[in-house]
Design a protein around this motif. Structure first.
Motif, short mmCIF file in Angstrom:
data_model
loop_
_atom_site.label_atom_id
_atom_site.label_comp_id
_atom_site.label_asym_id
_atom_site.label_seq_id
_atom_site.Cartn_x
_atom_site.Cartn_y
_atom_site.Cartn_z
N ILE A 137 0.01 -6.96 3.17
CA ILE A 137 -1.45 -6.98 3.19
C ILE A 137 -1.98 -8.03 2.24
O ILE A 137 -1.54 -8.13 1.09
N THR A 138 -2.92 -8.82 2.73
CA THR A 138 -3.62 -9.82 1.92
C THR A 138 -5.09 -9.42 1.85
O THR A 138 -5.69 -9.06 2.87
N VAL A 139 -5.68 -9.50 0.67
CA VAL A 139 -7.05 -9.03 0.48
C VAL A 139 -8.00 -10.22 0.34
O VAL A 139 -7.69 -11.22 -0.30
N HIS A 140 -9.18 -10.10 0.99
CA HIS A 140 -10.17 -11.18 1.00
C HIS A 140 -11.21 -11.04 -0.10
O HIS A 140 -12.01 -11.95 -0.30
N ASP A 141 -11.27 -9.93 -0.76
CA ASP A 141 -12.29 -9.68 -1.77
C ASP A 141 -11.73 -8.66 -2.75
O ASP A 141 -10.66 -8.11 -2.51
N ASN A 142 -12.45 -8.43 -3.84
CA ASN A 142 -11.96 -7.45 -4.82
C ASN A 142 -10.49 -7.71 -5.13
O ASN A 142 -9.61 -6.87 -4.91
N PHE A 143 -10.25 -8.90 -5.66
CA PHE A 143 -8.88 -9.38 -5.80
C PHE A 143 -8.01 -8.52 -6.72
O PHE A 143 -6.79 -8.60 -6.69
N TYR A 144 -8.63 -7.69 -7.55
CA TYR A 144 -7.85 -6.81 -8.42
C TYR A 144 -6.96 -5.86 -7.61
O TYR A 144 -5.94 -5.36 -8.11
N LEU A 145 -7.34 -5.62 -6.36
CA LEU A 145 -6.55 -4.74 -5.51
C LEU A 145 -5.14 -5.26 -5.30
O LEU A 145 -4.20 -4.50 -5.06
N LYS A 146 -4.99 -6.58 -5.38
CA LYS A 146 -3.67 -7.19 -5.18
C LYS A 146 -2.68 -6.62 -6.18
O LYS A 146 -1.56 -6.22 -5.82
N GLU A 147 -3.04 -6.59 -7.46
CA GLU A 147 -2.15 -6.08 -8.50
C GLU A 147 -2.13 -4.56 -8.51
O GLU A 147 -1.08 -3.95 -8.71
N GLU A 148 -3.27 -3.97 -8.26
CA GLU A 148 -3.39 -2.50 -8.32
C GLU A 148 -2.46 -1.82 -7.32
O GLU A 148 -1.87 -0.78 -7.61
N TYR A 149 -2.32 -2.44 -6.13
CA TYR A 149 -1.53 -1.82 -5.06
C TYR A 149 -0.29 -2.63 -4.69
O TYR A 149 0.40 -2.28 -3.74
N GLY A 150 -0.02 -3.70 -5.41
CA GLY A 150 1.16 -4.50 -5.08
C GLY A 150 1.06 -5.18 -3.74
O GLY A 150 2.04 -5.24 -2.98
N LEU A 151 -0.13 -5.69 -3.41
CA LEU A 151 -0.34 -6.35 -2.13
C LEU A 151 0.32 -7.71 -2.11
O LEU A 151 0.71 -8.26 -3.15
N HIS A 152 0.42 -8.30 -0.92
CA HIS A 152 1.12 -9.58 -0.77
C HIS A 152 0.40 -10.73 -1.48
O HIS A 152 1.04 -11.57 -2.12
#
Length: 214
Positions: free
Chosen positions: A69-84
């Motif tokens: 999963i790649t996130v387009h906004d709220n970039f903190y979600l990347k680290e919070e959930y271990g996103l791609h």
């Protein structure tokens, strides 16, 4: 950046799916089913939405999907959930200060594509065809423009075709040398988020798209 081998004839094109911009009841079930059917690149695209809703959606998805999963906004979600990784909807905008992970971007001008690729793992080039969800968003390029870009090596395995992509024009993207295709309207138009519960037709169509891209 990944050190990938150049694409050869017969290579499987990558498929990315953009989420609907709004949240809806069956969304987590549909996304889970797409992952089960081989989706390896979901772009979480919820412009203007409160991050709490994105967090809730993520908690409803299997943990082993997060790295796809790649996130387009709220970039903190990347680290919070271990996103791609994160996606920046601007060819020239800077990433968050100190960010070191995967970055993809959207570019809508061929003269920016070469430079954009230097700072991205891959780039969405839009609009390749007229949008199927936004009637006012028309193709940004002629086929001659795209062929010239392909001949110059601007279109390659790091560039994904976005905008009006469907099962009938996958072959065009292949011939031009795109490394991937981004699907949105061609998939989501097969499920009415306000009236339907049965999303079988959407999943069946995704399977067809995946096979056509192979």
């Amino acid at each position: 950046m990944k050190n990938l081998l150049p694409p050869t004839k017969g290579d499987t094109m990558k498929i990315a799916v953009m989420t609907q911009p709004t949240f809806f009841v069956e969304e987590d079930k549909i996304l889970t089913s797409l992952f089960d059917e081989g989706l390896d690149n979901l772009h979480l695209y919820k412009p203007g939405a409160s991050p709490m809703y994105s967090e809730r959606l993520l908690t409803l998805l299997p943990n082993d999907c997060y790295n796809r999963i790649t996130v387009h906004d709220n970039f903190y979600l990347k680290e919070e959930y271990g996103l791609h990784g994160i996606h920046i909807d601007d060819a020239t905008a800077n990433p968050p200060a100190g960010y070191k992970g995967h970055i993809s971007r959207t570019c809508n001008k061929l003269d920016l594509l070469k430079e954009t690729k230097k700072h991205s793992d891959y780039v969405f080039l839009k609009y390749i065809f007229d949008s199927q969800t936004e009637p006012d968003c028309k193709a940004s390029f002629t086929m001659a423009d795209l062929q010239e870009a392909a001949d110059r090596g601007l279109i390659d395995k790091h560039v994904y075709a976005l905008g009006g992509m469907n099962i009938n024009n996958i072959s065009i993207a292949k011939e031009l040398g795109f490394g991937g295709i981004v699907f949105s309207g061609d998939l989501w138009n097969r499920f009415n988020i306000h009236q339907e519960l049965d999303y079988g037709a959407l999943i069946e169509h995704f399977v067809k798209l995946r096979k056509a891209a192979g």
